[in-house]
Design a protein around this motif. Structure first.
Motif: not given
Length: 282
Positions: A238-253
């Motif tokens: 569906v969309m690209y996500k960060y492989a690093d969970d620390r980055l992926e858990n950041l807020s949308a902005p």
């Protein structure tokens, strides 16, 4: 003439009228048969009360006011001129055309006009800022048009990484932001601050100054961590996500700011810090 005087003046005429009515009733309705005629006597006309003389009501008397004494003007005395009428200030033009023109006037980058949307600029600014302060995005209220180029990745060792060309898409936006001085931006914000506050009162806390919301939004972006290059991503179809969970858990902005690339993000943060300091100093 007072009400009592008017009643007294009409009273004698009412008595006379009443006497005449009684006499007619006696003549017409009294029985005519009698055992023997009685000697006729001259009818005695009842005395009619005379109207009381009406005393004239006192009239107010006024004393004539003497004419004012003539005022002598000293020929050597300077006469102050009449003050010039103060012109009413023209109402603030809050149209999109006026706001966009004002932004273009303080920007040295010629690309700003192309990057800005054309409608609802104040409303979009208020909604986007409010969402940023709440760690959310408002894609339907963006102030800027999206980049023309698509997001790009490259594959290496069976893993996907963000292509540096994707970061360059945002460089014109950063150039336009840096082309506007902080003083001009703060002055422009102050010009429309009352209207901005009114729009924020419709969607947020009407007792909270919007400047506080703006500072919270800036702090959200400033808290975005620095990352090392390259940045690994993956797609969930569906969309690209960060492989690093620390980055992926950041807020949308914050994740959106990461997508501008490390160099653009440093430039944006430097500008935001300067604007924040200017807002705090107000």
């Amino acid at each position: 003439m007072s009400e009592n005087s008017e009643q007294r003046s009409w009273l004698p005429y009412a008595i006379v009228g009443g006497v005449i009515v009684v006499v007619l009733l006696v003549v017409l309705l009294w029985p005519s048969s009698a055992p023997e005629p009685q000697p006729v006597t001259e009818p005695v006309t009842p005395a009619v009360a005379q109207p009381e003389p009406i005393e004239p009501e006192p009239t107010d008397t006024f004393e004539a006011t003497p004419p004012p004494e003539p005022v002598e003007i000293d020929p050597d005395q300077e006469i102050e001129p009449m003050p010039e009428p103060v012109a009413e200030p023209e109402p603030l033009d809050i149209s999109d055309t006026a706001i966009k023109t004002a932004l273009e006037a303080i920007a040295t980058s010629p690309t700003l006009s192309r990057l800005l949307v054309n409608d609802g600029l104040l409303q979009r600014f208020v909604v986007s800022t409010t969402n940023l302060a709440n760690n959310e995005m408002a894609p339907n209220h963006r102030l800027l048009t999206p980049p023309d180029q698509d997001f790009r990745v490259y594959t290496q060792a069976n893993r996907e990484w963000i292509d540096s060309a994707s970061y360059k898409r945002y460089t014109p936006y950063v150039d336009a932001l840096e082309s506007m001085s902080n003083e001009d931006l703060i002055e422009l914000y102050s010009t429309y601050e009352e209207e901005i506050q009114a729009k924020y009162a419709e969607i947020g806390d009407p007792d909270q100054p919007f400047s506080e919301v703006l500072i919270e939004a800036i702090d959200t972006l400033l808290d975005t961590p620095e990352v090392k290059m390259p940045v690994e991503v993956y797609t969930d179809s569906v969309m690209y996500k960060y492989a690093d969970d620390r980055l992926e858990n950041l807020s949308a902005p914050q994740k959106q700011l990461l997508r501008t690339g490390p160099d653009n993000m440093r430039r944006i943060k430097a500008k935001l810090r300067e604007l924040r300091d200017s807002l705090m100093a107000q």
